[in-house]
Write a protein that holds these residues in place. Structure first.
Motif, PDB file in Angstrom:
ATOM      1  N   LEU A  53       5.002 -92.763  34.411  1.00  0.00           N
ATOM      2  CA  LEU A  53       4.465 -92.281  35.514  1.00  0.00           C
ATOM      3  C   LEU A  53       4.525 -93.417  36.267  1.00  0.00           C
ATOM      4  N   THR A  54       4.933 -92.064  37.534  1.00  0.00           N
ATOM      5  CA  THR A  54       4.611 -93.033  39.079  1.00  0.00           C
ATOM      6  C   THR A  54       3.157 -92.277  39.401  1.00  0.00           C
ATOM      7  N   LEU A  55       2.329 -92.664  39.847  1.00  0.00           N
ATOM      8  CA  LEU A  55       0.989 -92.204  40.222  1.00  0.00           C
ATOM      9  C   LEU A  55       0.909 -93.120  41.944  1.00  0.00           C
ATOM     10  N   ARG A  56       0.722 -92.389  42.710  1.00  0.00           N
ATOM     11  CA  ARG A  56       0.536 -92.053  44.166  1.00  0.00           C
ATOM     12  C   ARG A  56      -1.347 -92.979  44.277  1.00  0.00           C
ATOM     13  N   PRO A  57      -1.472 -93.412  45.246  1.00  0.00           N
ATOM     14  CA  PRO A  57      -2.820 -93.761  45.224  1.00  0.00           C
ATOM     15  C   PRO A  57      -3.506 -92.254  46.080  1.00  0.00           C
ATOM     16  N   GLU A  58      -4.855 -92.114  45.748  1.00  0.00           N
ATOM     17  CA  GLU A  58      -5.963 -91.647  45.377  1.00  0.00           C
ATOM     18  C   GLU A  58      -6.224 -90.114  44.297  1.00  0.00           C
ATOM     19  N   THR A  59      -5.096 -90.489  43.212  1.00  0.00           N
ATOM     20  CA  THR A  59      -5.026 -90.200  42.267  1.00  0.00           C
ATOM     21  C   THR A  59      -5.834 -89.948  41.185  1.00  0.00           C
ATOM     22  N   ALA A  60      -5.602 -88.326  41.077  1.00  0.00           N
ATOM     23  CA  ALA A  60      -7.261 -88.833  40.077  1.00  0.00           C
ATOM     24  C   ALA A  60      -6.929 -86.630  38.896  1.00  0.00           C
ATOM     25  N   PHE A  61      -7.085 -87.413  37.861  1.00  0.00           N
ATOM     26  CA  PHE A  61      -6.389 -85.987  36.669  1.00  0.00           C
ATOM     27  C   PHE A  61      -7.303 -86.577  35.513  1.00  0.00           C
ATOM     28  N   GLN A  62      -7.229 -85.491  34.577  1.00  0.00           N
ATOM     29  CA  GLN A  62      -7.873 -84.954  33.415  1.00  0.00           C
ATOM     30  C   GLN A  62      -7.152 -84.733  32.590  1.00  0.00           C
ATOM     31  N   PHE A  63      -6.748 -84.985  30.839  1.00  0.00           N
ATOM     32  CA  PHE A  63      -6.479 -84.968  30.558  1.00  0.00           C
ATOM     33  C   PHE A  63      -6.380 -84.274  28.510  1.00  0.00           C
ATOM     34  N   GLU A  64      -6.300 -83.856  27.482  1.00  0.00           N
ATOM     35  CA  GLU A  64      -6.226 -84.094  26.065  1.00  0.00           C
ATOM     36  C   GLU A  64      -5.460 -84.459  26.039  1.00  0.00           C
ATOM     37  N   THR A  65      -5.297 -85.262  25.020  1.00  0.00           N
ATOM     38  CA  THR A  65      -4.421 -85.976  23.947  1.00  0.00           C
ATOM     39  C   THR A  65      -3.901 -85.014  22.978  1.00  0.00           C
ATOM     40  N   CYS A  66      -3.120 -84.492  22.336  1.00  0.00           N
ATOM     41  CA  CYS A  66      -2.464 -84.100  21.145  1.00  0.00           C
ATOM     42  C   CYS A  66      -2.805 -84.563  20.043  1.00  0.00           C
ATOM     43  N   ALA A  67      -1.889 -86.189  20.197  1.00  0.00           N
ATOM     44  CA  ALA A  67      -1.741 -86.811  19.860  1.00  0.00           C
ATOM     45  C   ALA A  67      -1.617 -88.697  20.202  1.00  0.00           C
ATOM     46  N   LEU A  68      -1.547 -89.534  19.539  1.00  0.00           N
ATOM     47  CA  LEU A  68      -1.420 -90.739  19.953  1.00  0.00           C
ATOM     48  C   LEU A  68      -0.892 -91.197  21.015  1.00  0.00           C
ATOM     49  N   THR A  69      -0.888 -91.428  21.820  1.00  0.00           N
ATOM     50  CA  THR A  69      -0.783 -91.716  23.118  1.00  0.00           C
ATOM     51  C   THR A  69      -1.194 -93.643  23.502  1.00  0.00           C
ATOM     52  N   GLU A  70      -0.332 -94.364  24.090  1.00  0.00           N
ATOM     53  CA  GLU A  70       0.172 -95.375  24.217  1.00  0.00           C
ATOM     54  C   GLU A  70       0.601 -95.206  25.859  1.00  0.00           C
ATOM     55  N   PHE A  71      -0.153 -96.071  26.787  1.00  0.00           N
ATOM     56  CA  PHE A  71      -0.340 -96.591  27.644  1.00  0.00           C
ATOM     57  C   PHE A  71      -0.050 -98.116  28.612  1.00  0.00           C
ATOM     58  N   TRP A  72       1.365 -98.191  28.808  1.00  0.00           N
ATOM     59  CA  TRP A  72       0.866 -99.511  29.469  1.00  0.00           C
ATOM     60  C   TRP A  72       1.077 -99.771  30.929  1.00  0.00           C
ATOM     61  N   VAL A  73       0.243-100.304  31.804  1.00  0.00           N
ATOM     62  CA  VAL A  73       0.243-100.682  33.130  1.00  0.00           C
ATOM     63  C   VAL A  73       1.120-100.967  33.562  1.00  0.00           C
ATOM     64  N   ARG A  74       2.448-100.904  33.978  1.00  0.00           N
ATOM     65  CA  ARG A  74       3.106-101.880  34.980  1.00  0.00           C
ATOM     66  C   ARG A  74       2.688-102.588  35.603  1.00  0.00           C
ATOM     67  N   GLY A  75       1.597-101.755  36.973  1.00  0.00           N
ATOM     68  CA  GLY A  75       1.572-101.883  37.778  1.00  0.00           C
ATOM     69  C   GLY A  75       0.543-101.280  38.439  1.00  0.00           C
ATOM     70  N   GLY A  76      -0.081-101.487  39.289  1.00  0.00           N
ATOM     71  CA  GLY A  76      -1.280-101.270  40.208  1.00  0.00           C
ATOM     72  C   GLY A  76      -2.364-101.112  39.989  1.00  0.00           C
ATOM     73  N   ASN A  77      -3.767-100.660  39.440  1.00  0.00           N
ATOM     74  CA  ASN A  77      -4.528-100.026  39.621  1.00  0.00           C
ATOM     75  C   ASN A  77      -5.214 -99.131  39.134  1.00  0.00           C
ATOM     76  N   LEU A  78      -5.911 -98.924  37.726  1.00  0.00           N
ATOM     77  CA  LEU A  78      -6.330 -97.526  36.978  1.00  0.00           C
ATOM     78  C   LEU A  78      -7.340 -98.183  37.186  1.00  0.00           C
TER      79      LEU A  78
END
Length: 126
Positions: A53-78
């Protein structure tokens, strides 16, 4: 088939490398977020996905996971549920987690999703 294995020579690079950044960008339905499908496990008996996933600056969103979900931040600020993360951080979201992501300066995430998410368009491409 599942089998235990051991890498006998971990210093040898893999035979297959994927240039993830060169994969086609797809819309997600979430403003400011684009997806690159790395692997779709449909047809294998599981419903897993690996995406970038590529997030542009000033992006904000929300969601609910239905199963285990893992994120690795390759770069940027989150920020995830108000907690700051940065490059080389892992974020693990259990099934049923309510997640809010905010990226004031943009971010690049690799995602392992064991199921769909709800409430944020179609982040993982199901």
């Amino acid at each position: 088939r599942f089998e235990a294995f051991r890498n006998l020579d971990p210093d040898v690079p893999p035979e297959v490398n994927m240039a993830v950044d060169a994969l086609p960008l797809e819309p997600t339905g979430v403003p400011g977020v684009q997806r690159q499908l790395v692997f779709d496990y449909a047809g294998t008996g599981s419903d897993h996905r690996m995406v970038q996933l590529t997030l542009r600056p000033e992006t904000a969103f929300q969601f609910e996971t239905c199963a285990l979900t893992e994120f690795w931040v390759r770069g940027g600020n989150l920020a995830v549920n108000g907690q700051a993360t940065h490059a080389n951080c892992f974020v693990v979201c259990e099934a049923g987690a309510h997640v809010r992501m905010e990226s004031p300066f943009g971010a690049l995430l690799l995602v392992w999703a064991q199921g769909r998410e709800t409430g944020a368009g179609n982040l993982f491409g199901y």
